[in-house]
Write an enzyme that holds these catalytic residues in place. Structure first.
Site, PDB file in Angstrom:
ATOM      1  CG  HIS A 147       4.648  13.013  -4.430  1.00  0.00           C
ATOM      2  ND1 HIS A 147       4.684  13.379  -3.303  1.00  0.00           N
ATOM      3  CD2 HIS A 147       5.590  12.395  -4.255  1.00  0.00           C
ATOM      4  CE1 HIS A 147       5.099  12.975  -2.547  1.00  0.00           C
ATOM      5  NE2 HIS A 147       6.536  12.145  -3.377  1.00  0.00           N
ATOM      6  CE  LYS A 151       2.533  10.310  -3.083  1.00  0.00           C
ATOM      7  NZ  LYS A 151       2.974   8.398  -2.223  1.00  0.00           N
TER       8      LYS A 151
HETATM    9  P1  NAD Z   1       2.944   3.208 -10.874  1.00  0.00           P
HETATM   10  O1  NAD Z   1       2.249   3.148 -10.946  1.00  0.00           O
HETATM   11  O2  NAD Z   1       4.234   3.838 -11.653  1.00  0.00           O
HETATM   12  O3  NAD Z   1       4.467   1.608 -10.460  1.00  0.00           O
HETATM   13  C1  NAD Z   1       3.352   0.607 -10.168  1.00  0.00           C
HETATM   14  C2  NAD Z   1       3.625  -0.764 -10.351  1.00  0.00           C
HETATM   15  O4  NAD Z   1       2.755  -1.919  -9.673  1.00  0.00           O
HETATM   16  C3  NAD Z   1       3.572  -1.203 -11.917  1.00  0.00           C
HETATM   17  O5  NAD Z   1       4.528  -1.988 -12.347  1.00  0.00           O
HETATM   18  C4  NAD Z   1       2.246  -2.149 -11.754  1.00  0.00           C
HETATM   19  O6  NAD Z   1       2.357  -2.818 -13.266  1.00  0.00           O
HETATM   20  C5  NAD Z   1       2.143  -2.666 -10.254  1.00  0.00           C
HETATM   21  N1  NAD Z   1       1.409  -3.243 -10.713  1.00  0.00           N
HETATM   22  C6  NAD Z   1      -0.208  -2.517 -10.099  1.00  0.00           C
HETATM   23  N2  NAD Z   1      -1.479  -3.481  -9.915  1.00  0.00           N
HETATM   24  C7  NAD Z   1      -0.357  -4.346  -9.556  1.00  0.00           C
HETATM   25  C8  NAD Z   1      -1.016  -6.217  -9.067  1.00  0.00           C
HETATM   26  N3  NAD Z   1      -2.261  -5.859  -8.772  1.00  0.00           N
HETATM   27  N4  NAD Z   1       0.136  -6.938  -8.738  1.00  0.00           N
HETATM   28  C9  NAD Z   1       1.378  -6.913  -9.040  1.00  0.00           C
HETATM   29  N5  NAD Z   1       1.524  -5.519  -9.581  1.00  0.00           N
HETATM   30  C10 NAD Z   1       0.714  -4.626 -10.245  1.00  0.00           C
HETATM   31  O7  NAD Z   1       4.251   3.520  -9.503  1.00  0.00           O
HETATM   32  P2  NAD Z   1       5.270   4.532  -8.749  1.00  0.00           P
HETATM   33  O8  NAD Z   1       5.518   5.627  -9.211  1.00  0.00           O
HETATM   34  O9  NAD Z   1       6.175   3.432  -9.566  1.00  0.00           O
HETATM   35  O10 NAD Z   1       5.443   4.183  -7.437  1.00  0.00           O
HETATM   36  C11 NAD Z   1       5.307   2.545  -6.522  1.00  0.00           C
HETATM   37  C12 NAD Z   1       5.235   2.788  -5.259  1.00  0.00           C
HETATM   38  O11 NAD Z   1       5.975   2.986  -4.699  1.00  0.00           O
HETATM   39  C13 NAD Z   1       3.860   3.527  -5.228  1.00  0.00           C
HETATM   40  O12 NAD Z   1       3.396   3.091  -3.448  1.00  0.00           O
HETATM   41  C14 NAD Z   1       4.421   5.081  -4.607  1.00  0.00           C
HETATM   42  O13 NAD Z   1       3.991   5.660  -4.074  1.00  0.00           O
HETATM   43  C15 NAD Z   1       5.625   4.094  -4.212  1.00  0.00           C
HETATM   44  N6  NAD Z   1       6.943   5.339  -3.609  1.00  0.00           N
HETATM   45  C16 NAD Z   1       7.873   4.770  -2.901  1.00  0.00           C
HETATM   46  C17 NAD Z   1       9.391   5.280  -2.292  1.00  0.00           C
HETATM   47  C18 NAD Z   1      10.124   5.344  -1.477  1.00  0.00           C
HETATM   48  O14 NAD Z   1      11.472   5.458  -1.213  1.00  0.00           O
HETATM   49  N7  NAD Z   1       9.317   4.504  -0.472  1.00  0.00           N
HETATM   50  C19 NAD Z   1       9.929   5.863  -2.977  1.00  0.00           C
HETATM   51  C20 NAD Z   1       9.085   6.538  -4.704  1.00  0.00           C
HETATM   52  C21 NAD Z   1       7.444   5.822  -4.816  1.00  0.00           C
END
Ligand code: NAD
Length: 235
Positions: A147, A151
């Site tokens: 990744h 991440k």
């Molecule tokens: P990212 O770091 O780009 O975004 C994180 C988001 O969470 C941002 O909008 C940030 O402002 C917000 N955030 C952080 N702390 C916060 C808080 N205390 N309260 C509210 N919001 C808060 O991350 P990403 O790459 O978009 O991934 C997000 C999550 O999704 C990760 O856990 C990742 O592993 C997961 N993910 C899951 C899938 C799936 O298919 N299930 C696919 C991709 C990513």
């Protein structure tokens, strides 16, 4: 026409949040009524009310929260959905045992889905892994995932879910993780025997596959009875 399902996007400024906001705007069966990020004012689509994480109690009425944030941000949004009787779809990974227990408790009150991967390809890969594991007793099983370097959790939630499928088939998987560049998500499941190997690989080319799956699940989850749903129940 039926009313669009009202969505609250939690983690809206993130990589996944941006894809969710863009793809939701293209659909007629849902409408984003609020976007929550750690701080307000980060890259969120115009015209959607924005809220900071500490303003959750002020968000407008919504039908389903779609959460792709961080494990540390998970508890308040799950609690808000349970309190308001709204459905909950979460793709956030790296959750603790206590958070999994909280999901099970909340599922007594609201319909919810927590999935480590919202792609159809990974759902099929998971079935193939279980089948290969049960057909290849005694073979070594290794899961290698890669990744982007932003991440936080490792191994990825998807790697752990694939590992659980391998265990169902009787294998004892080991894990290796790479964090590099802007890789969206790659998973290799290798079965190695004497003189031969099988490699099953999934590569995500962009985040839209996950965002589409999550939006589809959110629309289908709305109006269902309380319970913990699996992605395959809603596809
Ligand atoms: P990212 O770091 O780009 O975004 C994180 C988001 O969470 C941002 O909008 C940030 O402002 C917000 N955030 C952080 N702390 C916060 C808080 N205390 N309260 C509210 N919001 C808060 O991350 P990403 O790459 O978009 O991934 C997000 C999550 O999704 C990760 O856990 C990742 O592993 C997961 N993910 C899951 C899938 C799936 O298919 N299930 C696919 C991709 C990513």
């Amino acid at each position: 026409m039926t009313e669009p399902v009202k969505l609250l996007i939690h983690g809206a400024s993130g990589r996944m949040g941006q894809a969710l906001m863009r793809l939701a705007a293209e659909r007629e069966d849902c409408a984003v009524v609020g976007a929550v990020s750690r701080k307000v004012g980060q890259r969120v689509v115009d015209g959607v009310p924005q809220f900071a994480a500490n303003e959750l109690s002020g968000v407008p009425a919504f039908d389903v929260a779609v959460d792709f944030s961080l494990a540390e941000a998970f508890d308040p949004i799950l609690a808000l959905c349970a309190e308001r009787g709204a459905a909950f779809v979460s793709g956030t990974t790296g959750l603790s045992e206590a958070q999994r227990a909280a999901i099970a408790i909340a599922a007594e009150r609201i319909p919810l889905l927590s999935a480590a991967n919202f792609s159809l390809g990974v759902a099929v890969l998971s079935e193939l892994v279980e089948r290969a594991a049960s057909a290849l007793p005694g073979w070594d099983c290794d899961i290698v995932e890669a990744h982007h370097n932003g991440k936080k959790d490792a191994p990825s939630g998807t790697a752990l879910a694939l590992g659980a499928a391998a265990e169902q088939g009787g294998a004892q998987p080991r894990y290796a993780s790479l964090r590099a560049g802007d890789i969206v998500g790659e998973h290799l499941v290798q079965f190695a025997g004497q003189g031969e190997r099988i490699e099953l690989v999934h590569r995500a080319i962009n985040r839209d596959i996950f965002a589409r799956g999550a939006l589809h699940a959110a629309v289908r989850l709305h109006g269902r009875p309380a319970g913990a749903y699996r992605l395959r129940d809603l596809l």
